[in-house]
Design an enzyme around this catalytic site. Structure first.
Site, PDB file in Angstrom:
ATOM      1  N   LYS A  69       0.839  -1.213   0.000  1.00 37.81           N
ATOM      2  CA  LYS A  69       0.000   0.000   0.000  1.00 37.81           C
ATOM      3  C   LYS A  69       0.872   1.261   0.000  1.00 37.81           C
ATOM      4  O   LYS A  69       0.613   2.210  -0.753  1.00 37.81           O
ATOM      5  CB  LYS A  69      -0.930  -0.010   1.228  1.00 37.81           C
ATOM      6  CG  LYS A  69      -1.985  -1.107   1.138  1.00 37.81           C
ATOM      7  CD  LYS A  69      -2.824  -1.288   2.393  1.00 37.81           C
ATOM      8  CE  LYS A  69      -3.700  -2.536   2.179  1.00 37.81           C
ATOM      9  NZ  LYS A  69      -4.683  -2.782   3.241  1.00 37.81           N
ATOM     10  N   GLN A 107      -5.237  -1.711   9.667  1.00 36.98           N
ATOM     11  CA  GLN A 107      -5.194  -3.009   8.996  1.00 36.98           C
ATOM     12  C   GLN A 107      -5.741  -4.088   9.938  1.00 36.98           C
ATOM     13  O   GLN A 107      -5.306  -4.206  11.085  1.00 36.98           O
ATOM     14  CB  GLN A 107      -3.742  -3.318   8.589  1.00 36.98           C
ATOM     15  CG  GLN A 107      -3.544  -4.608   7.819  1.00 36.98           C
ATOM     16  CD  GLN A 107      -3.971  -4.537   6.356  1.00 36.98           C
ATOM     17  OE1 GLN A 107      -4.150  -3.473   5.779  1.00 36.98           O
ATOM     18  NE2 GLN A 107      -4.142  -5.698   5.752  1.00 36.98           N
ATOM     19  N   ASP A 157     -11.377   2.521   3.883  1.00 33.61           N
ATOM     20  CA  ASP A 157     -11.721   1.097   3.817  1.00 33.61           C
ATOM     21  C   ASP A 157     -13.231   0.869   3.703  1.00 33.61           C
ATOM     22  O   ASP A 157     -13.672  -0.228   3.352  1.00 33.61           O
ATOM     23  CB  ASP A 157     -11.228   0.384   5.089  1.00 33.61           C
ATOM     24  CG  ASP A 157      -9.977  -0.450   4.842  1.00 33.61           C
ATOM     25  OD1 ASP A 157      -9.605  -0.604   3.669  1.00 33.61           O
ATOM     26  OD2 ASP A 157      -9.396  -0.940   5.826  1.00 33.61           O
TER      27      ASP A 157
END
Ligand code: NAP
Ligand code: L37
Length: 283
Positions: free
Chosen positions: A53, A97, A120
């Site tokens: 990422k 995450q 997200d």
């Protein structure tokens, strides 16, 4: 039939180039899109994904911050970091995450992230907007799958889409996005009786179970589009999906490889969402 390979790396490059233009346009107006990723603990797979990422941000000229917190970070400490990022004007989007260590309540974490920076799309408000068909941020993995289908010319409307898996990060949002595009959607789980009956009827089959190579060619309808979300490392170190690629690619019409399929698109949609967040911050 030998399936056409849906090349996630090549499609990613094409989509990233489109988003780079939008990032450049923002920069010309004095705004550099910024992403932060928080990782708690030492999960090796998560570290690889987060690394990818950060690399993708650099490639697009996006500002990024990477916070590595130790596994014994308390929930209070993590929530304090989230509050800082919510208030940081350099950061347009951020994510924690998953999975987080067990002593931290992931629901509390997701609720603490400002819905305006929730790239997200996991905050309950953004989940709700997806359910009602008006999404602001969409979960990156299923969002990437939709892009792969679109770029490959796979027809969705009126087709039977079968999603195997119902996680909050992949299966459920995947089913909603396919429904939004007028597919007839079936969701299968570990409790489904006679899974093959459903998978064999799928025009579009999306598999996200984390069970290495569980879908074989005999479970696939000839000509179907098969999207393999799974990433599993075998004892010999090899990465495989949830689909048995060799037998499936002899039957399917389209198929995604692992690695090089859904994974790179997941990253691409995250940077796309970050640029979108920065664009909205100007409006
Ligand atoms: P998860 O939270 O473990 O969910 C797995 C789902 O699969 C559950 O709903 C489970 O059913 C279902 N399932 C398990 N065994 C099954 C079986 N034999 N038949 C039918 N359904 C079954 O996993 P996840 O987070 O969704 O991830 C799934 C896979 O995708 C993993 O390999 C993960 O590494 C990978 N992944 C890849 C990306 C990417 O970008 N490529 C992103 C995220 C995840 P129940 O609900 O009944 O238990
Ligand atoms: N946004 N993504 C977000 N938030 C989370 O909380 N767990 C999670 C999440 N999942 C995630 O990051 N998945 C993911 C999976 C694979 C890749 C990236 C992200 C990826 O880069 N895959 C490559 C390389 C695989 C490897 O070498 O291990 C691929 O080609 O598939």
């Amino acid at each position: 039939m030998t399936a056409r390979i849906i090349d996630g790396k090549a499609i990613s490059q094409e989509v990233r180039a489109e988003w780079k233009l939008r990032a450049d346009a923002l920069k010309a107006r004095g705004i550099t899109p910024g992403l932060a990723v928080i990782i708690v603990g030492e999960d090796p797979a998560s570290k690889v994904y987060v690394g990818n990422k950060i690399k993708a941000c650099a490639e697009l000229g996006i500002y990024s911050e990477h916070l590595e917190l130790p596994a014994d970070t308390t929930e209070v400490e993590l929530l304090a970091q989230i509050a800082k990022l919510n208030a940081d004007p350099k950061i347009h989007g951020f994510l924690v995450q998953l999975p987080v260590p067990k002593h931290i309540d992931s629901n509390k974490v997701l609720l603490a992230i400002s819905p305006d920076k929730d790239v997200d799309g996991f905050h309950p408000m953004n989940v709700g907007e997806l359910v009602t068909g008006n999404p602001k941020f969409q979960p990156c993995t299923p969002f990437g799958v939709m892009k792969l289908l679109e770029k490959s010319g796979v027809e969705i409307e009126g087709r039977h889409a079968v999603v195997v898996g119902r996680s909050n990060i992949v299966g459920k949002p995947m089913a909603l996005m396919l429904l939004q595009k007028n597919a007839t959607v079936t969701i299968c789980t570990s409790k489904t009786v006679d899974l093959a009956k459903f998978t064999r009827d799928a025009d579009i089959l999306v598999v996200a179970t984390g069970k290495p190579q569980m879908i074989s060619g005999d479970m696939i309808k000839p000509g179907a589009a098969v999207i393999d979300v799974g990433i599993n490392r075998l004892a010999n170190g090899k990465l495989v999906g949830d689909v048995d690629f060799d037998s499936a690619s002899a039957v399917a019409g389209w198929i995604t490889p692992v690695p090089g399929g859904v994974g790179p698109m997941t990253i691409t949609m995250l940077v796309a969402s970050t640029v979108m967040a920065a664009e909205r911050s100007m409006a």
